[in-house]
Design an enzyme around this catalytic site. Sequence first.
Site, PDB file in Angstrom:
ATOM      1  N   GLU A 166       0.777  -1.250   0.000  1.00  0.00           N
ATOM      2  CA  GLU A 166       0.000   0.000   0.000  1.00  0.00           C
ATOM      3  C   GLU A 166       0.803   1.292   0.000  1.00  0.00           C
ATOM      4  OE1 GLU A 166      -3.026  -0.134   3.035  1.00  0.00           O
ATOM      5  OE2 GLU A 166      -4.200  -1.499   1.830  1.00  0.00           O
ATOM      6  N   GLU A 379      -6.669  -7.982   0.134  1.00  0.00           N
ATOM      7  CA  GLU A 379      -7.371  -7.547   1.339  1.00  0.00           C
ATOM      8  C   GLU A 379      -8.757  -7.062   0.943  1.00  0.00           C
ATOM      9  OE1 GLU A 379      -5.359  -4.786   4.026  1.00  0.00           O
ATOM     10  OE2 GLU A 379      -3.415  -5.649   3.491  1.00  0.00           O
TER      11      GLU A 379
HETATM   12  C1  BG6 Z   1      -4.841  -2.008   4.963  1.00  0.00           C
HETATM   13  C2  BG6 Z   1      -3.548  -2.540   5.518  1.00  0.00           C
HETATM   14  O1  BG6 Z   1      -4.651  -0.640   4.765  1.00  0.00           O
HETATM   15  O2  BG6 Z   1      -5.960  -2.009   5.764  1.00  0.00           O
HETATM   16  C3  BG6 Z   1      -3.690  -3.437   6.731  1.00  0.00           C
HETATM   17  O3  BG6 Z   1      -2.795  -3.181   4.527  1.00  0.00           O
HETATM   18  C4  BG6 Z   1      -4.771  -2.883   7.630  1.00  0.00           C
HETATM   19  O4  BG6 Z   1      -2.447  -3.541   7.340  1.00  0.00           O
HETATM   20  C5  BG6 Z   1      -6.082  -2.851   6.880  1.00  0.00           C
HETATM   21  O5  BG6 Z   1      -4.896  -3.569   8.835  1.00  0.00           O
HETATM   22  C6  BG6 Z   1      -7.258  -2.347   7.697  1.00  0.00           C
HETATM   23  O6  BG6 Z   1      -6.953  -1.110   8.246  1.00  0.00           O
HETATM   24  P1  BG6 Z   1      -7.084  -0.849   9.795  1.00  0.00           P
HETATM   25  O7  BG6 Z   1      -6.561   0.509  10.024  1.00  0.00           O
HETATM   26  O8  BG6 Z   1      -8.532  -0.989  10.093  1.00  0.00           O
HETATM   27  O9  BG6 Z   1      -6.274  -1.892  10.465  1.00  0.00           O
END
Ligand code: BG6
Length: 479
Positions: A166, A379
């Site tokens: 990211e 993700e």
């Molecule tokens: C993505 C990242 O931005 O979102 C993860 O790659 C992250 O590391 C995920 O955990 C969710 O974001 P957050 O801030 O809710 O943990």
Amino acid sequence: MKQKFPKDFLWGAATSAYQVEGAAYEDGKKPSQQDVINKDNYKIYGFATADVASDQYHHYKEDVAMMKEMGFSCYRFSIAWSRVFPDGVGEVNEKGIQYYRDLIHELKANGIEPIVTLYHYDLPWALVEKYGGWLDRQVVKDFEYFARYVINEFKNDVKYWTTINEQSIIVQYWTEKCYVPEDLRDNGQLRYQINHHMNLAHAIACNLVHGLVPGGLVGAPLGYSPIYPLTSKPEDFMAMQNAQALRNDYYTDIYFKGIYNKAAQHYLEEHGLAPKIEEGDMELIASGKSDFLALNYYASECAKGCPDDGSETIRWSGVNRSGKKGEIDGFETHPGFYKMCENPNLDKTDWDWAIDPTGMEYMLRDLYNRYNKPLMITENGLGAYDTLTEDGKIHDDYRIDYLKKHIAAMKKAMDYGVEMIAYCPWSSVDLLSTSNGVKKRYGFVYVDRTDDDSKECKRIRKDSFYWYQKLIRSNGEEL
Ligand code: BG6
């Protein structure tokens, strides 16, 4: 739905090292910048540190057994640089690399394809102390040292490699993702300088995979949100195009065309934000060919026109720390270019992330049309408060609903011709959120701990665990 998911489609889930492993100072590992940043987050916000996280370091066999039980055919995880090279470079930490040998062996023995991310925000702290970490070009050489070792070590076991997690999000939230000294925090140009160093590192990693791994495939795992205009007013459409250039194309054009997007670069140059590029950099960037793009998709975004009339100044993305809807502390603003805003047509999570399954289809079709490369989801998921009932259950129907709709949207994009390799929602087990501690949960498996007390990190299957198991068993048919 028309066609079926291909037989070899990979179903799994994702995590990252510092958010799941724990054992932050065990078996020779030294701190990463995330160990330091998360200690501060505990002091400031009361969010858990990364010391124990979900303790996967000690639970990996149990976690892999649960992945197998759900039917996973892949697992996306990252390798902690400071576990392998505690000082960033130099002597390898034998016990540290052994952990990843064991994890990969356990996955493969259970028929689960590892999808490895080389870097997920956790630069060795030693390199921050030595020269400021990603702020200094030396980091590119040191990254190469680490990446060469890891890729070579696992060249016969790992086919799918993702490079730097990211970059787009690192630019927005640079003080959370990188350690940045107080006195530099107002210097926006450094955000893009770090990103430039990461572009060089990404290209090097692509070349290493192609040079070392027989049949290896590589791509960046990009945080991506499609952007809608707030209204059909021409100024909102222009804002949407500008935001698309600076927030999205600025990254994907590097990965697939080897160039900086011209509109974005023009804006950055005009505002003194453009990175310093040295001779040979663009040739190196262009030489690093991506085989696919890995996408982290949670939410779509919305943009509106923003006149450059002196009423607003440049600001970066806001964050909701409280977990109460509506308490986001602002929106990215570039006067004369665009201002991000709330989309009134979409519901939001408790942390103000717009819920938009259609955005998944839009993003996949748009990116595939423009770059013609296979895509994977590394993700996707719903951060939510979960309740452990007295009889030890977690009824997370809201998560099932979110995932169901997003998978259906991905399938629709596939029906329209998009080539998809894998679907790895966030996250396999609950883990430490990057910005909100452990109350904001994403996993199929509940990890019993709080921000203050890591307890035993007992694993408990959520309702979504059984739903995903059924879905995978039917290869995506039983949505
Ligand atoms: C993505 C990242 O931005 O979102 C993860 O790659 C992250 O590391 C995920 O955990 C969710 O974001 P957050 O801030 O809710 O943990």
